[in-house]
Write a protein that holds these residues in place. Structure first.
Motif, PDB file in Angstrom:
ATOM      1  N   MET A 260     -36.946 -69.668  -5.373  1.00  0.00           N
ATOM      2  CA  MET A 260     -36.119 -68.872  -4.471  1.00  0.00           C
ATOM      3  C   MET A 260     -35.358 -69.804  -3.542  1.00  0.00           C
ATOM      4  SD  MET A 260     -38.472 -65.584  -3.410  1.00  0.00           S
ATOM      5  CE  MET A 260     -39.872 -66.587  -2.922  1.00  0.00           C
ATOM      6  N   HIS A 261     -34.115 -69.483  -3.323  1.00  0.00           N
ATOM      7  CA  HIS A 261     -33.306 -70.244  -2.376  1.00  0.00           C
ATOM      8  C   HIS A 261     -33.398 -69.596  -1.014  1.00  0.00           C
ATOM      9  CE1 HIS A 261     -30.001 -72.463  -0.619  1.00  0.00           C
ATOM     10  NE2 HIS A 261     -29.415 -71.319  -0.290  1.00  0.00           N
ATOM     11  N   GLN A 262     -33.584 -70.445   0.021  1.00  0.00           N
ATOM     12  CA  GLN A 262     -33.689 -69.929   1.382  1.00  0.00           C
ATOM     13  C   GLN A 262     -32.605 -70.539   2.253  1.00  0.00           C
ATOM     14  OE1 GLN A 262     -37.687 -69.946   3.014  1.00  0.00           O
ATOM     15  NE2 GLN A 262     -38.529 -70.391   1.002  1.00  0.00           N
ATOM     16  N   GLN A 263     -32.119 -69.709   3.189  1.00  0.00           N
ATOM     17  CA  GLN A 263     -31.053 -70.178   4.067  1.00  0.00           C
ATOM     18  C   GLN A 263     -31.209 -69.528   5.437  1.00  0.00           C
ATOM     19  OE1 GLN A 263     -27.166 -69.036   2.739  1.00  0.00           O
ATOM     20  NE2 GLN A 263     -26.172 -69.552   4.668  1.00  0.00           N
ATOM     21  N   THR A 264     -31.255 -70.376   6.480  1.00  0.00           N
ATOM     22  CA  THR A 264     -31.307 -69.844   7.840  1.00  0.00           C
ATOM     23  C   THR A 264     -29.911 -69.410   8.245  1.00  0.00           C
ATOM     24  OG1 THR A 264     -33.125 -71.319   8.438  1.00  0.00           O
ATOM     25  CG2 THR A 264     -31.872 -70.330  10.237  1.00  0.00           C
ATOM     26  N   LEU A 265     -29.785 -68.162   8.686  1.00  0.00           N
ATOM     27  CA  LEU A 265     -28.468 -67.630   9.024  1.00  0.00           C
ATOM     28  C   LEU A 265     -28.005 -68.160  10.373  1.00  0.00           C
ATOM     29  CD1 LEU A 265     -28.940 -63.970   7.794  1.00  0.00           C
ATOM     30  CD2 LEU A 265     -27.858 -65.886   6.616  1.00  0.00           C
ATOM     31  N   ASP A 266     -26.709 -68.396  10.471  1.00  0.00           N
ATOM     32  CA  ASP A 266     -26.100 -69.019  11.642  1.00  0.00           C
ATOM     33  C   ASP A 266     -26.192 -68.090  12.856  1.00  0.00           C
ATOM     34  OD1 ASP A 266     -22.751 -70.333  12.371  1.00  0.00           O
ATOM     35  OD2 ASP A 266     -24.650 -70.447  13.465  1.00  0.00           O
ATOM     36  N   GLU A 267     -26.679 -68.631  13.959  1.00  0.00           N
ATOM     37  CA  GLU A 267     -26.813 -67.831  15.181  1.00  0.00           C
ATOM     38  C   GLU A 267     -25.458 -67.409  15.717  1.00  0.00           C
ATOM     39  OE1 GLU A 267     -29.207 -68.011  19.440  1.00  0.00           O
ATOM     40  OE2 GLU A 267     -28.947 -69.822  18.231  1.00  0.00           O
ATOM     41  N   GLU A 268     -24.433 -68.243  15.516  1.00  0.00           N
ATOM     42  CA  GLU A 268     -23.116 -67.929  16.048  1.00  0.00           C
ATOM     43  C   GLU A 268     -22.351 -66.931  15.194  1.00  0.00           C
ATOM     44  OE1 GLU A 268     -22.405 -72.314  18.090  1.00  0.00           O
ATOM     45  OE2 GLU A 268     -21.053 -71.579  16.519  1.00  0.00           O
ATOM     46  N   ALA A 269     -22.934 -66.544  14.067  1.00  0.00           N
ATOM     47  CA  ALA A 269     -22.225 -65.634  13.170  1.00  0.00           C
ATOM     48  C   ALA A 269     -21.998 -64.263  13.798  1.00  0.00           C
ATOM     49  CB  ALA A 269     -22.997 -65.472  11.866  1.00  0.00           C
ATOM     50  N   THR A 270     -22.819 -63.901  14.770  1.00  0.00           N
ATOM     51  CA  THR A 270     -22.683 -62.572  15.374  1.00  0.00           C
ATOM     52  C   THR A 270     -21.359 -62.401  16.096  1.00  0.00           C
ATOM     53  OG1 THR A 270     -23.815 -63.322  17.357  1.00  0.00           O
ATOM     54  CG2 THR A 270     -25.156 -62.297  15.650  1.00  0.00           C
ATOM     55  N   GLU A 271     -20.714 -63.496  16.445  1.00  0.00           N
ATOM     56  CA  GLU A 271     -19.424 -63.394  17.107  1.00  0.00           C
ATOM     57  C   GLU A 271     -18.379 -62.749  16.198  1.00  0.00           C
ATOM     58  OE1 GLU A 271     -18.314 -67.205  18.473  1.00  0.00           O
ATOM     59  OE2 GLU A 271     -20.040 -67.449  19.815  1.00  0.00           O
ATOM     60  N   LYS A 272     -18.622 -62.795  14.891  1.00  0.00           N
ATOM     61  CA  LYS A 272     -17.659 -62.251  13.936  1.00  0.00           C
ATOM     62  C   LYS A 272     -17.907 -60.766  13.644  1.00  0.00           C
ATOM     63  CE  LYS A 272     -17.551 -66.785  11.708  1.00  0.00           C
ATOM     64  NZ  LYS A 272     -17.809 -67.529  10.431  1.00  0.00           N
ATOM     65  N   VAL A 273     -18.978 -60.229  14.211  1.00  0.00           N
ATOM     66  CA  VAL A 273     -19.268 -58.812  13.991  1.00  0.00           C
ATOM     67  C   VAL A 273     -18.214 -57.966  14.697  1.00  0.00           C
ATOM     68  CG1 VAL A 273     -20.966 -56.971  14.380  1.00  0.00           C
ATOM     69  CG2 VAL A 273     -21.729 -59.279  13.787  1.00  0.00           C
ATOM     70  N   SER A 274     -17.712 -56.929  14.024  1.00  0.00           N
ATOM     71  CA  SER A 274     -16.640 -56.113  14.576  1.00  0.00           C
ATOM     72  C   SER A 274     -17.146 -55.254  15.736  1.00  0.00           C
ATOM     73  CB  SER A 274     -16.062 -55.196  13.493  1.00  0.00           C
ATOM     74  OG  SER A 274     -16.996 -54.192  13.145  1.00  0.00           O
ATOM     75  N   ILE A 275     -16.196 -54.786  16.535  1.00  0.00           N
ATOM     76  CA  ILE A 275     -16.537 -53.908  17.652  1.00  0.00           C
ATOM     77  C   ILE A 275     -17.229 -52.646  17.146  1.00  0.00           C
ATOM     78  CG2 ILE A 275     -15.610 -52.515  19.526  1.00  0.00           C
ATOM     79  CD1 ILE A 275     -15.512 -55.479  20.068  1.00  0.00           C
ATOM     80  N   GLN A 276     -16.738 -52.087  16.063  1.00  0.00           N
ATOM     81  CA  GLN A 276     -17.334 -50.874  15.507  1.00  0.00           C
ATOM     82  C   GLN A 276     -18.778 -51.112  15.071  1.00  0.00           C
ATOM     83  OE1 GLN A 276     -15.131 -49.166  12.286  1.00  0.00           O
ATOM     84  NE2 GLN A 276     -16.496 -47.417  12.055  1.00  0.00           N
ATOM     85  N   GLN A 277     -19.029 -52.272  14.467  1.00  0.00           N
ATOM     86  CA  GLN A 277     -20.389 -52.584  14.043  1.00  0.00           C
ATOM     87  C   GLN A 277     -21.306 -52.785  15.236  1.00  0.00           C
ATOM     88  OE1 GLN A 277     -19.351 -55.940  11.550  1.00  0.00           O
ATOM     89  NE2 GLN A 277     -19.764 -54.776   9.673  1.00  0.00           N
ATOM     90  N   LEU A 278     -20.801 -53.448  16.276  1.00  0.00           N
ATOM     91  CA  LEU A 278     -21.601 -53.627  17.482  1.00  0.00           C
ATOM     92  C   LEU A 278     -21.923 -52.282  18.127  1.00  0.00           C
ATOM     93  CD1 LEU A 278     -19.955 -56.755  19.164  1.00  0.00           C
ATOM     94  CD2 LEU A 278     -22.232 -56.601  18.147  1.00  0.00           C
ATOM     95  N   GLU A 279     -20.954 -51.368  18.118  1.00  0.00           N
ATOM     96  CA  GLU A 279     -21.201 -50.037  18.665  1.00  0.00           C
ATOM     97  C   GLU A 279     -22.282 -49.319  17.867  1.00  0.00           C
ATOM     98  OE1 GLU A 279     -17.396 -48.178  18.669  1.00  0.00           O
ATOM     99  OE2 GLU A 279     -16.794 -49.037  20.595  1.00  0.00           O
ATOM    100  N   SER A 280     -22.287 -49.514  16.553  1.00  0.00           N
ATOM    101  CA  SER A 280     -23.319 -48.905  15.712  1.00  0.00           C
ATOM    102  C   SER A 280     -24.694 -49.465  16.059  1.00  0.00           C
ATOM    103  CB  SER A 280     -23.009 -49.149  14.236  1.00  0.00           C
ATOM    104  OG  SER A 280     -21.806 -48.537  13.857  1.00  0.00           O
ATOM    105  N   LEU A 281     -24.743 -50.772  16.295  1.00  0.00           N
ATOM    106  CA  LEU A 281     -26.015 -51.394  16.672  1.00  0.00           C
ATOM    107  C   LEU A 281     -26.507 -50.874  18.021  1.00  0.00           C
ATOM    108  CD1 LEU A 281     -25.421 -55.113  15.627  1.00  0.00           C
ATOM    109  CD2 LEU A 281     -27.018 -53.502  14.597  1.00  0.00           C
TER     110      LEU A 281
END
Length: 615
Positions: free
Chosen positions: A1-22
Motif C-alpha cells: 500500500m502506498h501512503q501519503q501524508t496530506l498537506d496541511e496547507e491544502a485547506t486553503e484551496k477549499v472553496s467557500i461553499q465547501q467550508l460552509e458545508s463543513l
C-alpha cells in the motif's frame, strides 16, 4: 500500500461553499452532542455526515482500548451487523503499520491500493469495492490517542483538499464525543441531568448553588440566581403537540447556554422553567446585562417543521447574601421575582424585593383555594345584557365568571383568572363557565327568547386544538345551535398569535360559532391581521367609551372603529356604556350593540331572567 501524508496547507484551496458545508456539519453535530447522552448515536451521525459530504465513500470510527491498545469498530452506520462482527473478530492493533503511521501523524494519511496489498486483510473485510482510504487520528488535548477515523474511497487518486479538511474536522468532532464520554463525572449521571436537554436538573443546580455560596462567602462576593419561565409556552404544547414542544425546549436550552456562556451553570428545572447560576458576582450590573441578553436571545424566531415560533420569557433574580442564605431560599425568592416580572407585562426581568414574598404567599393561597373551588363547584356564571342601541331590547348576553369564595365572598374574575392561567387551571374553569352558560341559554330559548345569543370569553391560554374540541362538545351536549354562541378573545392575544389563532378560530367558525374580538382599540391593533382573521364582531373597549361625551379624540377613535368594522362586514359592540349621552352618540354613529351598566350590571341567572322576560 502506498501512503501519503496530506498537506496541511491544502485547506486553503477549499472553496467557500465547501467550508460552509463543513461549518454546517460541525454545528449540527455539536448541537446533537450538547443535548444527547447517546454517544454511539452521535458517532454514527458523524460518520453519516462524512458520507453525505463525500458521496460513494464509507466512514467508520475505530476506538482504541487504552489498556490493550486494541481497536474496535465504534461507529460504522453503513456496515451491516454481520460485517462489523467479522471485522471485530480480526486482531488489529498498533502493530499494523498503517495504523501506527496514522497515530504518529499530525495530518490525515492517504493510503492507496488497499485491495492489492497482502497486509490489508482487515480493509478487504470492511469493503471489497473501495480502493483507497484517508485516516486521521482521534486524540484528546493531552495527545492521548483515542481512535482513528477512516474514510474509504472508490478512487485510488490523491483525494481533493476538501477531503483532507473533512477528515480533520470530523476526527476533531469525534474526539470531543469520546472525551466527553470518558470523562463524565459523578454529576453527569442521569440522576443529575434533565432527560430532555441533558442540562443539569434541580438536584445538581442546588448542589452547585451551595458550592457557589461557599466560594462567594470565602471571597466576599455575591451569587445571583436567574429564574426564567417561558411566556405562554403551554399554548404551543396544546396546539402543536408535545413533540414540537420538546424540540422547542431543546432549542431554547441551547439559546440560553449560548447566551450565558460556559462560565455559568444553566439548568432546566422542569416544564418551561430554566435557571442560570451566576457565581462570583462582584458587580450586579453584569447580572442585569446577562438577564437582558438572555431575553434578547429568545426574541429571534425558532423554526420547527416549517412553523416559526416567537418566544418571550419572564425572569426573576435573587442575590446572595441579600435575598437569602441558602439554595432553597434563593430559589423561592427568584420564583417570586419571576412572577413579579410576569405581572409587569412579561418579557421582562425583576429583582427580588421582600414585599414579593407576601404576594407570592397570596398567590399560592389563591391557587390552593381555586383548586378546591373547582372540586366544590364554587364557580358560577353571572350574565350581563347586550342591547339594541335604539330600542334597548336585549339581543345578546355575556357570560361572566364569578367565584363564591368561602371567606372572600363573591369574587370577580380579575382576582383569579390570571392565577388560573398561570397554574394550568384555565381549561377546567373555562369548561365549567361554558357549560353553565350553554345550559342556561337552552332554558331561555325554550322559554321563548330564541333570538338571544350568548357571548362566552375564551382565554388566550385556553385556546388549543383540545379545547376547541371541548367547546364544540359542550355546546352540542347542551342542545343549542353553534350559531347562537359567540366566543370572545382579547385583541392582544389574537394579534400576538395571529397565524395560530387563524387556524383555531377557523375551526370554530366553520362549525357555526361566531367569533368576537374583545377589548378592541387599546392593545396591538393590526389591520393587516384583522382582515385575515375569521371574526364576526369587534367589541370597543370601555376605556374608549367612558369619555366620548367629553373627549373629541375618543369620539373620533370610536367613529373610526365603527366605520372600519362595518367596512369589513363586522358587527360592532360597545362595552362600558353608562350614560344616555354615550348611548345616543354610539347609536348615531351606527354602533350595532351596546353593553354596560346603563342597561344592567352582571347578575345571577334568576335576576337576569326577570330582566329578559320583563317585556
Amino acid at each position: 500500500m502506498h501512503q501519503q501524508t496530506l498537506d496541511e496547507e491544502a485547506t486553503e484551496k477549499v472553496s467557500i461553499q465547501q467550508l460552509e458545508s463543513l461549518l454546517e456539519m460541525q454545528r449540527d453535530i455539536l448541537e446533537t452532542a450538547l443535548f444527547s447522552m447517546d454517544y454511539h448515536e452521535i458517532l454514527n451521525q458523524i460518520c453519516l455526515a462524512v458520507e453525505h459530504l463525500s458521496p460513494n465513500s464509507l466512514a467508520l470510527i475505530l476506538e482504541m482500548d487504552l489498556d490493550s491498545k486494541r481497536f474496535r469498530i465504534r461507529a460504522a452506520p453503513s456496515l451491516d451487523t454481520e460485517r462489523i462482527k467479522q471485522v471485530n473478530e480480526l486482531k488489529f492493533d498498533e502493530s499494523v503499520y498503517w495504523l501506527d503511521n496514522t497515530l504518529n501523524s499530525k495530518q490525515p494519511l492517504f493510503i492507496s491500493n488497499i485491495q492489492s496489498s497482502p497486509n490489508s486483510t482487515f480493509l478487504h473485510t470492511i469493503s471489497p469495492e473501495h480502493q483507497s482510504m484517508v485516516c486521521s487520528t482521534i486524540g484528546d488535548a493531552q495527545a492521548t490517542k483515542l481512535g482513528v477515523l477512516c474514510l474509504f474511497r472508490l478512487k485510488n487518486s490523491t483525494p481533493p483538499d476538501f477531503i483532507n479538511q473533512l477528515s480533520k474536522t470530523t476526527s476533531y468532532l469525534a474526539s470531543l464525543v469520546l472525551q466527553r464520554e470518558r470523562h463524565e463525572d459523578h454529576f453527569s449521571s442521569p440522576a443529575y441531568r434533565d432527560t430532555l436537554t441533558s442540562l443539569p436538573n434541580r438536584h445538581l443546580l442546588r448542589d452547585r448553588i451551595c458550592q457557589a455560596i461557599i466560594q462567594a462567602n470565602h471571597h466576599k462576593m455575591q451569587v445571583a440566581l436567574i429564574l426564567l419561565d417561558l411566556d405562554r409556552f403551554k399554548h404551543i404544547n396544546n396546539s402543536y403537540g408535545h413533540e414540537v414542544g420538546d424540540i422547542l425546549l431543546k432549542k431554547v436550552a441551547q439559546r440560553i447556554v449560548n447566551a450565558a456562556g460556559e462560565e455559568y451553570t444553566v439548568a432546566r428545572l422542569g416544564g418551561d422553567e430554566f435557571a442560570i447560576l451566576v457565581n462570583q458576582v462582584d458587580n450586579i450590573d453584569k447580572v442585569t446585562d446577562l438577564a437582558a441578553h438572555i431575553l434578547s436571545a429568545l426574541e429571534h424566531p425558532l423554526s420547527i417543521h416549517e412553523h416559526k415560533f416567537y418566544l418571550m420569557g419572564s425572569i426573576g433574580i435573587a442575590v446572595y447574601p441579600h435575598d437569602g442564605q441558602d439554595d432553597e431560599t434563593l430559589l423561592s425568592c427568584a420564583d417570586a421575582a419571576m412572577y413579579q416580572a410576569k405581572a409587569m407585562g412579561r418579557n421582562q426581568f425583576s429583582f427580588y424585593e421582600s414585599s414579593l414574598t407576601d404576594t407570592a404567599h397570596e398567590h399560592l393561597s389563591l391557587e390552593q383555594d381555586l383548586r378546591q373551588a373547582l372540586l366544590n363547584r364554587e364557580l358560577t356564571t353571572f350574565y350581563q345584557p347586550q342591547v339594541n342601541p335604539f330600542s334597548g331590547r336585549i339581543v345578546g348576553i355575556e357570560a361572566l365568571a364569578r367565584w363564591h369564595h368561602p371567606t372572600r365572598g363573591l369574587t370577580s374574575p380579575h382576582a383569579f383568572i390570571q392565577v388560573a392561567e398561570e397554574v394550568g387551571l384555565i381549561d377546567e374553569l373555562g369548561a365549567i363557565i361554558t357549560e353553565q352558560a350553554c345550559i342556561q341559554l337552552k332554558q331561555w330559548h325554550q322559554h321563548g327568547a330564541t333570538d338571544v345569543r350568548m357571548a362566552i370569553n375564551v382565554s388566550g391560554r385556553q385556546l388549543s386544538n383540545l379545547v376547541v374540541g371541548q367547546l364544540k362538545s359542550i355546546v352540542s351536549n347542551a342542545g343549542i345551535s353553534p350559531d347562537s354562541v359567540d366566543f370572545e378573545l382579547t385583541e392582544s392575544y389574537l394579534m400576538h398569535n395571529a397565524e395560530q389563532s387563524k387556524r383555531l378560530l377557523t375551526s370554530l367558525r366553520d362549525s357555526g360559532f361566531h367569533i368576537a374580538i374583545d377589548d378592541f382599540g387599546i392593545g396591538y391593533s393590526s389591520l393587516a391581521y384583522l382582515k385575515r382573521l375569521p371574526i364576526d364582531k369587534l367589541k370597543i373597549d370601555r376605556m374608549l367609551i367612558q369619555d366620548i361625551a367629553h373627549d373629541p379624540n375618543d369620539e373620533a377613535i370610536c367613529r373610526a372603529v365603527i366605520a372600519l368594522g362595518h367596512s369589513l362586514g363586522l358587527t360592532i359592540v360597545a362595552e362600558g356604556v353608562e350614560s344616555r349621552r354615550q348611548q345616543e352618540f354610539l347609536a348615531n354613529e351606527g354602533c350595532d350593540i351596546l353593553q354596560g351598566f346603563k342597561f344592567g350590571k352582571p347578575m345571577p341567572s334568576d335576576d337576569f331572567e326577570q330582566l329578559l322576560f320583563a317585556a
